[in-house]
Design a protein around this motif. Structure first.
Motif, PDB file in Angstrom:
ATOM      1  N   ARG A 144     -49.573  -9.941  67.896  1.00 30.69           N
ATOM      2  CA  ARG A 144     -48.557 -10.695  67.151  1.00 30.69           C
ATOM      3  C   ARG A 144     -47.150 -10.396  67.654  1.00 30.69           C
ATOM      4  N   LEU A 145     -46.878  -9.127  67.895  1.00 27.79           N
ATOM      5  CA  LEU A 145     -45.538  -8.733  68.306  1.00 27.79           C
ATOM      6  C   LEU A 145     -45.226  -9.117  69.748  1.00 27.79           C
ATOM      7  N   LEU A 146     -46.225  -9.100  70.609  1.00 26.70           N
ATOM      8  CA  LEU A 146     -45.999  -9.386  72.029  1.00 26.70           C
ATOM      9  C   LEU A 146     -46.179 -10.867  72.382  1.00 26.70           C
TER      10      LEU A 146
ATOM     11  N   LEU B 183     -41.866  -0.988  70.319  1.00 27.17           N
ATOM     12  CA  LEU B 183     -41.762  -2.056  71.317  1.00 27.17           C
ATOM     13  C   LEU B 183     -40.330  -2.553  71.505  1.00 27.17           C
ATOM     14  N   ALA B 184     -39.421  -2.095  70.688  1.00 30.52           N
ATOM     15  CA  ALA B 184     -38.035  -2.560  70.778  1.00 30.52           C
ATOM     16  C   ALA B 184     -37.469  -2.269  72.164  1.00 30.52           C
TER      17      ALA B 184
ATOM     18  N   GLU C  53     -47.739  -0.082  61.645  1.00 34.29           N
ATOM     19  CA  GLU C  53     -46.394  -0.292  61.098  1.00 34.29           C
ATOM     20  C   GLU C  53     -45.318   0.300  62.005  1.00 34.29           C
ATOM     21  N   THR C  54     -45.703   1.142  62.975  1.00 32.15           N
ATOM     22  CA  THR C  54     -44.725   1.740  63.887  1.00 32.15           C
ATOM     23  C   THR C  54     -44.561   0.941  65.179  1.00 32.15           C
ATOM     24  N   PHE C  55     -45.378  -0.093  65.377  1.00 33.97           N
ATOM     25  CA  PHE C  55     -45.379  -0.795  66.666  1.00 33.97           C
ATOM     26  C   PHE C  55     -44.056  -1.499  66.949  1.00 33.97           C
ATOM     27  N   GLU C  56     -43.516  -2.162  65.937  1.00 39.68           N
ATOM     28  CA  GLU C  56     -42.307  -2.964  66.167  1.00 39.68           C
ATOM     29  C   GLU C  56     -41.172  -2.095  66.698  1.00 39.68           C
ATOM     30  N   GLU C  57     -40.979  -0.938  66.118  1.00 42.28           N
ATOM     31  CA  GLU C  57     -39.936  -0.033  66.599  1.00 42.28           C
ATOM     32  C   GLU C  57     -40.261   0.485  67.997  1.00 42.28           C
TER      33      GLU C  57
ATOM     34  N   GLU D 198     -52.060  -6.683  65.526  1.00 41.08           N
ATOM     35  CA  GLU D 198     -50.619  -6.500  65.320  1.00 41.08           C
ATOM     36  C   GLU D 198     -49.872  -6.445  66.647  1.00 41.08           C
ATOM     37  N   LEU D 199     -50.447  -5.773  67.618  1.00 45.22           N
ATOM     38  CA  LEU D 199     -49.801  -5.712  68.932  1.00 45.22           C
ATOM     39  C   LEU D 199     -49.710  -7.102  69.551  1.00 45.22           C
TER      40      LEU D 199
END
Length: 226
Positions: free
Chosen positions: A108-110, A63-64, A57-61, A105-106
């Motif tokens: 998905r975000l990348l 990776l900003a 849950e902290t990945f998105e922040e 999750e990583l």
């Protein structure tokens, strides 16, 4: 020059890969932070990225503002041996979180950036992701799931030009293997195992392979005694 993000970069296969790619790839090196990661980044000219793989849950922040990412190498992993009858849910939850949920999750975000680059995603799996032995249930389950993640992603992203590779190393001379041998009550003999630099060269070949080929699954086993 492509930008390649490597998880679990502080040691073992991850640090060997960072050294193998230095000068030909811009590197983003992830870990829990600390002197080892900082020293490696200084050595290879990489950027450190601190991630807690137990907390997706902290990945998105985290990776900003990361910027361009061409390739992702999911190398980080944990292992805790034990029979199914002996391992409680905390071990299973931790192992699956780091080895499977975090890569999902990583990815998905990348993925939007990797799509733009027509890049490559590499999952460093394990021989345990193909065959489960006694005492390896939680680890093997996480790696079987990682194979499923990679297979599904490959099918979903092929038309867009994203290449997806699973690498299945046998026993490799790393600190993780040292821990495993202690848990097995056996001697750690690194010369009997795969050199991390060999795995690094294999992954580097995958990342740098000509665009007319996708290396879907690569199994690497220790060679015969010298």
């Amino acid at each position: 020059m492509p930008t390649t993000l490597i998880t679990g970069a502080s040691g073992g296969i991850g640090s060997a890969l960072a050294r193998a790619l230095a000068g030909t790839h811009d590197l983003i090196l992830t870990g829990r932070g600390g002197a080892a990661l900082d020293a490696l980044c200084a050595e290879v000219g990489g950027r450190p990225l601190r991630l807690d793989l137990t907390r997706p849950e902290t990945f998105e922040e985290a990776l900003a503002g990361l910027g361009r990412v061409s390739n992702v190498v999911h190398n980080a992993g944990v292992v805790e041996l034990g029979a199914v009858a002996e391992q409680g849910h905390a071990v299973w939850t931790h192992t699956l979180a780091v080895n499977t949920v975090a890569p999902a999750e990583l990815t998905r975000l990348l993925l939007p950036g990797v799509r733009q680059e027509r890049g490559t995603i590499v999952f460093v799996n394990s021989g345990a992701g193909l065959s489960a032995n006694a005492g390896w249930g939680s680890y093997a389950a996480s790696k079987f799931a990682l194979k499923a993640l990679a297979d599904a992603l490959r099918a979903e992203e092929a038309e867009g030009g994203v290449r997806v590779t699973s690498v299945y190393p046998g026993r490799t001379a790393t600190e993780m293997q040292r821990k495993v041998r202690v848990q097995e009550g056996a001697t750690y003999t690194p010369e009997a195992f795969i050199d991390p630099q060999t795995l690094a060269r294999t992954i580097a070949f995958v990342l740098n392979a000509p665009r007319d080929a996708t290396l879907t699954d690569i199994t690497v086993r220790p060679g015969p005694p010298a």
